[in-house]
Design a protein around this motif. Sequence first.
Motif, PDB file in Angstrom:
ATOM      1  N   ARG A  67       0.727  -1.218  -0.119  1.00 50.45           N
ATOM      2  CA  ARG A  67      -0.106  -0.087  -0.096  1.00 50.45           C
ATOM      3  C   ARG A  67       0.848   1.132   0.058  1.00 50.45           C
ATOM      4  O   ARG A  67       2.056   1.173   0.079  1.00 50.45           O
ATOM      5  N   ASP A  68       0.292   2.439  -0.260  1.00 49.76           N
ATOM      6  CA  ASP A  68       0.862   3.616  -0.229  1.00 49.76           C
ATOM      7  C   ASP A  68       1.182   4.034   1.000  1.00 49.76           C
ATOM      8  O   ASP A  68       0.628   3.612   2.110  1.00 49.76           O
ATOM      9  N   ILE A  69       2.299   4.918   0.984  1.00 49.95           N
ATOM     10  CA  ILE A  69       2.862   5.777   2.334  1.00 49.95           C
ATOM     11  C   ILE A  69       1.369   6.444   2.447  1.00 49.95           C
ATOM     12  O   ILE A  69       0.999   7.339   1.799  1.00 49.95           O
ATOM     13  N   ASP A  70       1.143   6.630   4.082  1.00 50.25           N
ATOM     14  CA  ASP A  70       0.187   7.465   4.215  1.00 50.25           C
ATOM     15  C   ASP A  70       0.160   8.415   5.259  1.00 50.25           C
ATOM     16  O   ASP A  70       1.543   8.514   5.835  1.00 50.25           O
ATOM     17  N   GLN A  71      -0.555   9.266   5.684  1.00 50.91           N
ATOM     18  CA  GLN A  71      -0.228  10.476   6.451  1.00 50.91           C
ATOM     19  C   GLN A  71       0.253  10.066   7.866  1.00 50.91           C
ATOM     20  O   GLN A  71       0.959  10.694   8.591  1.00 50.91           O
ATOM     21  N   PRO A  72      -0.352   9.157   8.421  1.00 51.07           N
ATOM     22  CA  PRO A  72       0.132   8.727   9.822  1.00 51.07           C
ATOM     23  C   PRO A  72       1.575   8.332   9.976  1.00 51.07           C
ATOM     24  O   PRO A  72       2.323   8.697  10.778  1.00 51.07           O
ATOM     25  N   LEU A  73       2.065   7.406   8.660  1.00 53.71           N
ATOM     26  CA  LEU A  73       3.386   7.596   8.763  1.00 53.71           C
ATOM     27  C   LEU A  73       4.167   8.702   8.392  1.00 53.71           C
ATOM     28  O   LEU A  73       5.441   8.971   9.211  1.00 53.71           O
ATOM     29  N   ILE A  74       3.590   9.763   7.658  1.00 54.39           N
ATOM     30  CA  ILE A  74       4.292  10.823   7.296  1.00 54.39           C
ATOM     31  C   ILE A  74       4.478  11.722   8.633  1.00 54.39           C
ATOM     32  O   ILE A  74       5.395  12.125   9.029  1.00 54.39           O
ATOM     33  N   ASP A  75       3.409  11.887   9.215  1.00 49.28           N
ATOM     34  CA  ASP A  75       3.336  12.542  10.759  1.00 49.28           C
ATOM     35  C   ASP A  75       4.383  12.103  11.717  1.00 49.28           C
ATOM     36  O   ASP A  75       4.894  12.589  12.408  1.00 49.28           O
ATOM     37  N   GLN A  76       4.328  10.651  11.632  1.00 49.09           N
ATOM     38  CA  GLN A  76       5.370   9.821  12.717  1.00 49.09           C
ATOM     39  C   GLN A  76       6.826  10.157  12.483  1.00 49.09           C
ATOM     40  O   GLN A  76       7.595  10.639  13.250  1.00 49.09           O
ATOM     41  N   LEU A  77       7.023  10.295  10.909  1.00 53.52           N
ATOM     42  CA  LEU A  77       8.584  10.538  10.557  1.00 53.52           C
ATOM     43  C   LEU A  77       8.912  12.054  10.934  1.00 53.52           C
ATOM     44  O   LEU A  77       9.988  12.348  11.330  1.00 53.52           O
ATOM     45  N   GLN A 117       6.755   9.181  -2.606  1.00 60.73           N
ATOM     46  CA  GLN A 117       5.776   9.780  -1.645  1.00 60.73           C
ATOM     47  C   GLN A 117       6.646  10.261  -0.286  1.00 60.73           C
ATOM     48  O   GLN A 117       6.064  10.944   0.442  1.00 60.73           O
ATOM     49  N   LEU A 118       7.768   9.794  -0.137  1.00 60.86           N
ATOM     50  CA  LEU A 118       8.842  10.460   0.881  1.00 60.86           C
ATOM     51  C   LEU A 118       9.357  11.644   0.639  1.00 60.86           C
ATOM     52  O   LEU A 118       9.900  12.094   1.729  1.00 60.86           O
ATOM     53  N   LYS A 119       9.333  12.029  -0.719  1.00 60.93           N
ATOM     54  CA  LYS A 119      10.131  13.176  -0.873  1.00 60.93           C
ATOM     55  C   LYS A 119       9.658  14.532  -0.192  1.00 60.93           C
ATOM     56  O   LYS A 119      10.655  15.037   0.529  1.00 60.93           O
ATOM     57  N   PRO A 120       8.519  14.590   0.098  1.00 61.37           N
ATOM     58  CA  PRO A 120       8.288  15.927   0.957  1.00 61.37           C
ATOM     59  C   PRO A 120       8.815  15.743   2.281  1.00 61.37           C
ATOM     60  O   PRO A 120       9.133  16.584   2.779  1.00 61.37           O
ATOM     61  N   VAL A 121       8.792  14.513   2.884  1.00 59.84           N
ATOM     62  CA  VAL A 121       9.499  14.341   4.307  1.00 59.84           C
ATOM     63  C   VAL A 121      10.808  14.715   4.133  1.00 59.84           C
ATOM     64  O   VAL A 121      11.434  15.275   5.106  1.00 59.84           O
ATOM     65  N   LEU A 122      11.561  14.033   3.418  1.00 58.64           N
ATOM     66  CA  LEU A 122      12.948  14.222   2.986  1.00 58.64           C
ATOM     67  C   LEU A 122      13.355  15.718   2.674  1.00 58.64           C
ATOM     68  O   LEU A 122      14.496  16.144   3.257  1.00 58.64           O
TER      69      LEU A 122
END
Length: 424
Positions: A67-77, A117-122
């Motif tokens: 599945r895709d990376i979702d907002q809960p993981l983004i928030d956690q990171l 999908q992780l690009k904005p976090v990085l």
Amino acid sequence: MRRTYAPRLFAAGADPSGDAECQGVLNPERGVFHFRDLRGLGSVAGLRDEGYTLIYGQALIDDYRARDIDQPLIDQLNESFAAVRSAGLKVLPRFYYATDIGEDDAPLGRVLSHIDQLKPVLEANADVIAVLHPGFVGAWGEWHSSTNDLTRPDSRKQIFDALLQALPASRMTLARRPSHKLEAYGGPLTEETAFSGAPLSRVGHLNDCFLASEDDVGTYQLPGEKAYAAADSAFTPVGGETCGRNPPRSECASALAELSTHHFSFINTDYHPDVLDDWRSGGCFETIACRLGYRFVVMEHESPEQIAPGQPLPLRLRVFNDGYARAYNPRPVYLVLQQGDARRVVQVDADPRRWAPGEESEMCLEAKIPADLPPGDYQLGLWLPDASERLRDDPRYAIRLSSGAAWDGASGVNRLDAAVRVVE
């Protein structure tokens, strides 16, 4: 006004590892690091007090294989990166799907979409990312034993390209084997091609079985691969961990030589404990901790005794890099003019990434004195802050010179034994 120094240098056969200039210098993006989990970080607030400025941050995403990376993981990171920033640390992140050989990673398409999908976090947290582990492929993200054929050269190249695209141009990733980089981008790097922003200049080296066998447990498999790594590593970040005792190769004499040859910037102090204990009992652990990455020592500086406002002030500076490696991320250099609590800073044309290990760099740093600077006496200093605006004024992220200057921990300025009188 000229000041010349004769510091104790590892390169000259001395051992200053027990001195305050080694024990007390906590510089960013280098040194020993601890293991932490970016999905369950816990407290990292006390790590600087223990002598750490880096953590390895694993991010196991096995629950996202399908599945895709979702907002809960983004928030956690984002929360974990914020905690790292608050603690004055930087992180070596690694995303991966499998915790053992035989466990599934993810299909190539899923991997590439996850990286995108992780690009904005990085991008949002690049200020506290020292360098990104390649991850994603196979057991522990170590680029072997993939269940989805991700170790094919064409798949590796697509993953490298995606990682570099997801990172800001100021940040690098690593290759688990030197041949992976060679096949993808050529090389090795030279003084002319280093730090150019091209893909070749943005991939360093990760050795997660350093010294554990003759070929570092498969790190070096092809003819010339180790020589390529040594040459290329002179211009890139290099790090990893030991993974098992292999005397005498894993003991002090060999470790010291190879850390220097391969220009190590950081190494894990959580693994392998037997090898680390051998280094401690063999008397080389403190030397390693001190020399990992860069170690900038002032050998001489010379500046005029007086100057007029609006005129150029030349500062001749000789710096010796007594570490194993270069600084690898961009960083500005400023000349500081301090008068009491007031200070002015002027950026000068210098790039600490060009201060090569085992070499002396001589520069003439010309700074134009502000035209509105009031007359008076000013102490001179050098300020090497983080390039990020978010961290620029945080002294924990400024580079401290190991000797030849007095460290101002409140401002992150290296105060030189030099002053200039500004006259009308």
